[in-house]
Design a protein around this motif. Structure first.
Motif, PDB file in Angstrom:
ATOM      1  N   GLN A   1     101.601  47.831   9.105  1.00 25.58           N
ATOM      2  CA  GLN A   1     100.517  47.165   9.813  1.00 25.58           C
ATOM      3  C   GLN A   1     100.666  45.644   9.698  1.00 25.58           C
TER       4      GLN A   1
ATOM      5  N   MET B   1     104.634  39.822  13.055  1.00 27.97           N
ATOM      6  CA  MET B   1     105.827  39.676  13.904  1.00 27.97           C
ATOM      7  C   MET B   1     105.620  38.745  15.096  1.00 27.97           C
TER       8      MET B   1
ATOM      9  N   VAL C   1     103.771  44.248  11.498  1.00 31.42           N
ATOM     10  CA  VAL C   1     103.618  44.233  12.955  1.00 31.42           C
ATOM     11  C   VAL C   1     102.688  43.093  13.381  1.00 31.42           C
ATOM     12  N   ILE C   2     101.642  42.856  12.591  1.00 27.65           N
ATOM     13  CA  ILE C   2     100.748  41.742  12.913  1.00 27.65           C
ATOM     14  C   ILE C   2     101.509  40.422  12.802  1.00 27.65           C
TER      15      ILE C   2
ATOM     16  N   THR D   1      94.918  38.980   5.435  1.00 27.64           N
ATOM     17  CA  THR D   1      95.233  37.732   6.126  1.00 27.64           C
ATOM     18  C   THR D   1      96.201  36.871   5.322  1.00 27.64           C
TER      19      THR D   1
ATOM     20  N   TYR E   1      95.921  46.391  -0.353  1.00 25.75           N
ATOM     21  CA  TYR E   1      97.138  45.930   0.306  1.00 25.75           C
ATOM     22  C   TYR E   1      98.337  46.066  -0.627  1.00 25.75           C
ATOM     23  N   GLN E   2      98.782  47.322  -0.795  1.00 23.41           N
ATOM     24  CA  GLN E   2      99.999  47.582  -1.539  1.00 23.41           C
ATOM     25  C   GLN E   2     101.151  47.459  -0.556  1.00 23.41           C
TER      26      GLN E   2
END
Lengths: 721, 339
Positions: free
Chosen positions: A510, A516, A513-514, A576, A658-659
């Motif tokens: 996730q 990128m 991809v954000i 973020t 967020y691992q």
């Protein structure tokens, strides 16, 4: 008259002030949830130091209607400056600096800035750009000015500021007091600069070790890359396809696993070592642990990058020159020495510097295989987390490493950047390159074929090792490790993901991809500014953009915690901050790819568009971007795989929600669960290959009305510089 | 190009969607992933309080807690060797708390709390020792090492691995243990001789025993329960408790000062000292001595009655000044010595 855009931004400035929540409670994003999030116009009455900010939109509106650019610039910059000052001075715990309390009395508090403040800062920046454009800066081009100011602001906040918070601790002692003497004491330490390895069996300082390793890896990876490029392009061996394929693999390999594969093969109990011992009675030793092992692992990882650079350069050498020399009766050696070699020399320099820089920044391989051979990147990590807990030392080592990398960047620019070696012109070239001299060809084969075999075996272990019981010992196939990590079970509530790796895997995908498209967009826009626009301070601007790449990941990680854990910008614990870390760390890759592609596009295209009345924003969108497709692909692919495989920069930023995949793999490998680590790596590699293909399909190929020349591999990362 | 723009928009939306859900208590865990996960799951199951866990080594967690001190993100820091906990207490990064369960704990756990003025508490104890690889030993036909003194025998040249005490708490425990066992001069004499036999000073404390399990070295210095843990994964490892006596670690737990969930953090703290939390440890291959006196020592754990424990002076050797002095001396005299 003031352009419409300026008026629009002046109106826009009022929006965040009146509508968006000024403060974020937990983070910029969580502000939306909190019920008491109020816009500036509401909070300012309780916090009088915010009142001047309310005046800015009014003055800006008046200035843009009255066409008073000087006033517009002044008021918007004043608004920005006051915003920075008040939010830095008044923290969540009161005054940031105790002495103000003495002057102004009791300490007020304020939470972190939210969406409102972000929009406010954005609008102020654009207004300043509009005013400056009106005053004639950058040929009155507001798009260029706005882009420059925004990127500059982003880099100052997300690169310069955090890095400075860490480096400042170089001149402080452990309690935070100013101690310049300590700086010198730590800086001149023997563990950094010692040269004992020259005189006796002791080990040298980490700085020398790092330099030695970097030079060694730089030279060898360049030579190996050259040999591969020659074999692929100048011999009849049908190896071009396999070499191309293998050249992509190291880029998408998670860190640590190459080292792991080498230990499984060549460690003291490795299967090749055991075989040699049992059959030829060659004593088993620990030669792998130390610089030889690190060098081999880094060569496996970085040779393909050198290959990609050199294959491009070699292709650019016009065969007709060599052919002409052949017609003039020059021998094969003579041609190679006097024509081919000089023409590829800048490529060699470039390849060397990339190997050099990558080797210095590498963290995973020295950690796995370094043994007692200390290098700066791992020493920095252990200065922070080790039993000594010495952040000052970490900062000093960071400065040394930064100096080395910057020196390498600078020499690369000075040496390669100024000369022209182009032999590709608009005209076609019908020449056929002459065959290689016999001796050289034999040498190339002798290096390439064994190295290719080694690479194949290493990747065989990485891809297959997770699917046998114990690689090198017991090759019974098993899905045990794969299922531990990625099983899906059926429970009461239907299907669910029960494998232990799912959460880290999905988060990684996730966030990557954000990151990128954002990374690619930021990088390419910056590249366009650097390559196509003239403005004062461009050199300093470029230096700032490269800074985050030159700084070791661990330092970035710690610096992000130090800078973004407290207001005014509070981001730790969110996704973020991970996306931002990915963006600003990998942005230079997009910049390099963009600059390289832009260098091939004639400026006359931009000029034609401008002459026809298109503004620069429109030109960028309609002319430049479509031609930049290959660079877009390269930047997107690279920022994606870099985000997936990043470890040192994010190890301090991961939280329970967020691992990340790499952190999980490292954790497994640390306690010896190689099976799971390898199975997970194999899955990541497969996914990244799939993503690579998908991105290519989605963005599409370059659409230029030209015969499809073999453009070589995509300009990956620095290799494009 | 439209696709790229779509991607960009999607990315922004995804970012906005990635809002974190709030947990009731955030646990920083410095043990193995499996143990951490199991413990937190059990806590939620037994108390209904939603707990969140972030796993990092004790050194990393200390660095993180220190970096976050202006605005702490974690509530409780569970497990990991005692030294960084003591240092955090010394620097005021952790909170004073007198748990009602303190009287139910074993002596050494309470002593750990007293030492830190109740800013930390012991949750488990493990003795230092080393492990050797049975197969490698048989191959070389050597007598098994039983004492610290055996490690400097010439036949083990290049066969002993330990971590660098500058980066590893395990290795620092060994350094401090030897100094307390023999006095500083004799200990450094020994370490200089040992330096000849050491094949590598690893960075991480768990690396030597891993390497011994793989056969990459014959002997690895480690905490005995770590040797047991690796041996139970099928590696030919034998645990040795040195005959001269040995030091130990007190795995600790601290409340992070200024944490956001002080009430639930204390609930976790008390729960983690209780019987149910401490008796599940062996299930996750964790074989230390639990601090709750009512919980029996796991049968796989190294037999405490055969281990000669020294009276380890944590107050002295855990202090920042003494640590810095010993590490500096070790670095110049031992690591810096020619081999």
């Amino acid at each position: 008259m003031m352009p419409l855009a300026a008026r629009a931004w002046a109106v826009a400035l009022a929006v965040p002030a009146l509508l968006l929540p000024w403060y974020g409670q937990e983070s910029l994003l969580a502000a939306l949830r909190a019920g008491d999030a109020m816009p500036l116009a509401m909070v300012a009455w309780a916090r009088p130091w915010l009142l001047p900010l309310l005046a800015v939109p009014l003055v800006a509106l008046a200035a843009s209607w009255r066409d008073a650019p000087r006033l517009l610039v002044a008021v918007s910059l004043a608004g920005l400056a006051w915003l920075c000052l008040e939010s830095l001075a008044i923290t969540h715990r009161g005054w940031a600096w105790a002495w103000i309390g003495g002057l102004l009395g009791a300490a007020p508090t304020q939470p972190a800035l939210g969406w409102g403040a972000l929009g406010y800062a954005l609008a102020c920046t654009m207004l300043a750009a509009a005013g400056l454009a009106r005053r004639g800066w950058c040929r009155g081009d507001m798009f260029v000015l706005g882009a420059i100011l925004l990127i500059l602001g982003a880099i100052l906040i997300f690169v310069f500021w955090p890095v400075m918070t860490v480096l400042i601790s170089a001149v402080r002692d452990n309690d935070g007091a100013f101690a310049p003497v300590l700086f010198w004491e730590k800086f001149s330490d023997r563990s950094i600069w010692g040269l004992e390895c020259l005189s006796d069996a002791r080990s040298c300082g980490a700085a020398w070790n790092t330099l030695f390793l970097a030079v060694l890896v730089g030279v060898l990876s360049t030579l190996l890359g050259l040999a591969f490029a020659l074999v692929a392009l100048r011999t009849g061996l049908p190896l071009k396809g396999p070499i191309r394929l293998l050249s992509l693999l190291p880029i998408i390999t998670p860190p640590f696993v190459i080292g792991l594969a080498l230990i499984i093969m060549f460690g003291r109990a490795g299967f090749i070592t055991s075989f040699l011992y049992q059959t030829f009675d060659i004593p088993r030793s620990r030669w792998l642990y130390g610089w030889p092992g690190v060098a081999i692992a880094q060569l496996l990882a970085f040779t393909p990058i050198a290959f990609l650079v050199l294959v491009g350069v070699l292709q650019a050498v016009a065969p007709s020159l060599e052919e002409a020399a052949g017609t003039l009766r020059a021998g094969r050696w003579h041609i190679f020495r006097t024509i081919t070699w000089p023409l590829i020399r800048p490529g060699l320099a470039n390849a060397f510097l990339i190997g050099f820089i990558e080797s210095m920044a590498d963290f995973g391989n020295p950690l796995m295989l370094g043994g007692s051979f200390n290098v700066l990147s791992t020493d920095i990590f252990f200065a922070v987390v080790g039993a000594a807990h010495d952040q000052g030392r970490a900062a000093i080592l960071g400065i040394v490493l930064l100096a080395f990398t910057m020196a390498a960047f600078t020499s690369q620019r000075l040496w390669v950047g100024t000369r022209s070696y182009t032999t590709v012109t608009g005209k076609g070239d019908g020449g056929v390159p002459p065959p290689l001299p016999l001796g050289l060809r034999a040498a190339c084969y002798a290096t390439v074929l064994p190295w290719l075999a080694l690479t194949v075996v290493v990747y065989g272990i990485i891809l297959g090792g997770g699917f046998v019981v114990s690689v090198g010992r017991d090759h019974t196939p098993t899905l045990k490790y794969f299922l531990t990590a990625f099983s899906i079970d059926r429970g009461v509530g239907g299907w669910f993901l029960s494998g232990s790796a799912w959460s880290s895997f999905l988060t990684t995908m996730q966030l990557s991809v954000i990151a990128m498209p954002l990374t690619a967009a930021l990088g390419l826009l910056t590249a366009w500014l650097l390559a196509r626009q003239e403005f004062r301070g461009r050199g300093a601007f470029e230096f700032l953009t490269m800074m985050s790449f030159a700084i070791p990941g661990t330092v970035i990680g710690i610096s992000y915690i130090l800078a973004f854990n407290t207001p005014p910008v509070e981001l730790t614990g969110t996704g973020t901050i991970l996306v931002l870390a990915f963006m600003f760390r990998n942005m230079p890759v997009g910049i390099r790819a963009g600059i390289a592609s832009l260098a091939q596009i004639d400026k006359s295209l931009d000029e034609a568009s401008l002459t026809l009345g298109a503004r620069s924003g429109r030109t960028f969108r309609l002319v430049i971007l479509p031609i930049l497709r290959p660079a877009i692909i390269a930047a997107m692919v690279y920022s994606f795989v870099r985000a997936v495989t990043a470890v040192s920069a994010v190890i301090f930023l991961t939280t329970a929600q967020y691992q990340l995949a790499t952190v999980y793999i490292v954790g497994r490998a640390e306690i010896g669960e190689y099976g799971i680590a390898l199975a997970y790596s194999a899955v990541l590699i497969v996914v990244m290959v799939a993503a690579l293909i998908a991105i290519r399909a989605l963005v599409g190929e370059q659409r230029i009305g030209r015969r499809q020349a073999d453009t070589g591999a995509v300009p990956i990362g620095l290799s494009a510089s | 190009m439209r696709h790229a723009a779509t991607l960009l928009a999607a990315a922004v939306l995804l970012t906005a969607a990635a809002l974190p859900a709030r947990a009731d208590v955030v646990v920083y865990c410095s043990a193995d992933e499996k143990i951490c996960r199991g413990l937190v799951t059990l806590f939620t199951k037994e108390t209904g309080i939603k707990a969140e866990m972030t796993r990092q080594s004790s050194g990393e967690t200390y660095a993180r807690v220190r970096a976050e001190k202006e605005n702490p993100r974690g509530d409780v820091w569970w497990a990991g060797t005692g030294d960084p906990h003591l240092q955090a207490a010394e620097e005021g990064l952790t909170e004073e708390y007198h748990s009602p369960l303190l009287p139910k704990l074993r002596d050494w756990a309470v002593k750990q709390a007293e030492r830190a003025k109740f800013r930390t508490v012991g949750v488990y104890m493990g003795a230092l020792g080393f492990g050797y690889n049975r197969e490698e030993l048989a191959r070389r036909k050597l007598a098994a090492p039983k004492c610290w003194a055996d490690l400097i025998k010439p036949e083990f040249k290049g066969e002993v691995q330990m971590a660098d005490p500058n980066s590893s708490g395990t290795a620092y425990t060994m350094l401090a243990t030897l100094v307390q066992l023999w006095g500083e001069e004799k200990a450094f004499d020994y370490l200089k001789k040992l330096n000849v036999n050491i094949n590598e000073y690893t960075k991480s404390g768990s690396a030597p025993v891993m390497a011994a399990g793989q056969g990459e070295t014959m002997i690895g210095v480690a905490f005995q329960h770590d040797v047991v843990m690796v041996a139970l994964t099928g590696k030919p490892l034998v645990t040795v408790s040195p005959c001269e006596g040995t030091g130990y670690e007190v795995g600790s737990m601290s409340l992070i000062k200024g944490g956001r969930n002080p009430v639930d953090a204390r609930k976790f703290y008390d729960w983690a000292l209780g019987v149910s939390a401490q008796s599940i440890m062996p299930k996750f291959a964790s074989y230390q001595v639990p601090s709750n006196a009512a919980v029996p020592v796991p049968k796989e754990a190294p037999d405490l009655s055969t281990i000669k424990l020294i009276d380890y002076d944590f107050a002295k050797y855990g202090s920042a000044a003494e640590r810095r002095r010993l590490l500096a001396r070790w670095t110049t005299e031992v690591k810096g010595a020619p081999r």
